[in-house]
Design a protein around this motif. Structure first.
Motif, mmCIF file in Angstrom:
data_model
loop_
_atom_site.group_PDB
_atom_site.id
_atom_site.type_symbol
_atom_site.label_atom_id
_atom_site.label_comp_id
_atom_site.label_asym_id
_atom_site.label_seq_id
_atom_site.Cartn_x
_atom_site.Cartn_y
_atom_site.Cartn_z
ATOM 1 N N ASP A 162 -4.681 2.193 -8.291
ATOM 2 C CA ASP A 162 -5.663 1.106 -8.307
ATOM 3 C C ASP A 162 -5.033 -0.205 -7.842
ATOM 4 N N TYR A 163 -3.798 -0.475 -8.267
ATOM 5 C CA TYR A 163 -3.109 -1.700 -7.867
ATOM 6 C C TYR A 163 -2.853 -1.705 -6.364
ATOM 7 N N GLU A 164 -2.362 -0.586 -5.845
ATOM 8 C CA GLU A 164 -2.088 -0.510 -4.402
ATOM 9 C C GLU A 164 -3.368 -0.702 -3.597
ATOM 10 N N ASP A 165 -4.459 -0.083 -4.047
ATOM 11 C CA ASP A 165 -5.736 -0.250 -3.353
ATOM 12 C C ASP A 165 -6.195 -1.704 -3.368
ATOM 13 N N ALA A 166 -6.022 -2.368 -4.528
ATOM 14 C CA ALA A 166 -6.441 -3.769 -4.641
ATOM 15 C C ALA A 166 -5.596 -4.668 -3.737
ATOM 16 N N VAL A 167 -4.298 -4.411 -3.668
ATOM 17 C CA VAL A 167 -3.420 -5.216 -2.804
ATOM 18 C C VAL A 167 -3.801 -5.029 -1.339
ATOM 19 N N LEU A 168 -4.029 -3.780 -0.939
ATOM 20 C CA LEU A 168 -4.419 -3.530 0.452
ATOM 21 C C LEU A 168 -5.761 -4.176 0.784
ATOM 22 N N GLU A 190 -7.812 -11.086 3.810
ATOM 23 C CA GLU A 190 -7.136 -12.312 4.246
ATOM 24 C C GLU A 190 -6.821 -12.316 5.738
ATOM 25 N N MET A 191 -6.979 -11.187 6.408
ATOM 26 C CA MET A 191 -6.640 -11.112 7.837
ATOM 27 C C MET A 191 -7.723 -11.766 8.688
ATOM 28 N N THR A 192 -7.287 -12.379 9.780
ATOM 29 C CA THR A 192 -8.233 -12.973 10.724
ATOM 30 C C THR A 192 -8.851 -11.858 11.567
ATOM 31 N N PRO A 193 -9.976 -12.147 12.228
ATOM 32 C CA PRO A 193 -10.585 -11.120 13.085
ATOM 33 C C PRO A 193 -9.646 -10.628 14.181
#
Length: 109
Positions: A70-76, A82-85
């Motif tokens: 769950d933590y890894e999924d939330a971080v990803l 947060e990534m730009t287009p």
């Protein structure tokens, strides 16, 4: 698990053993037979719990593994948000390139 939880569980099992022993005595078994059968139930419950624990450990369906996933999924997910287009498009192009390379490797092999 906290120390008080372990103490509570141990005390609960101890009391349950006394209740089962008392039940067998009330049903009409003598002290020795009631003690033996209450121990059989205790050992049977312990073996059953151990088998469920081993099954969860082998299938990696334990609390720690689920929390880590769950933590890894939330971080990803947060990183993707947060990534730009432009970064997303570059990432998608890279993934597509790797898929093509993997497919090409499979076709050749």
């Amino acid at each position: 698990m906290r120390r008080i939880d372990v103490i509570g569980i141990g005390l609960g099992i101890f009391i349950a053993g006394g209740v089962v022993y008392g039940f067998f005595k009330a049903v009409g078994l003598d002290s020795v037979d009631a003690g033996i059968w209450s121990q059989v139930i205790l050992v049977g419950g312990l073996v059953g719990w151990l088998l469920t624990y081993l099954f969860r450990a082998v299938t990696q369906n334990m609390t720690y593994n689920q929390q880590l996933k769950d933590y890894e999924d939330a971080v990803l997910q947060k990183r993707l948000e947060e990534m730009t287009p432009e970064e997303l498009a570059a990432l998608q192009a890279e993934v597509e390139q790797e898929k093509r390379a993997l497919k090409q490797t499979k076709d050749e092999g």
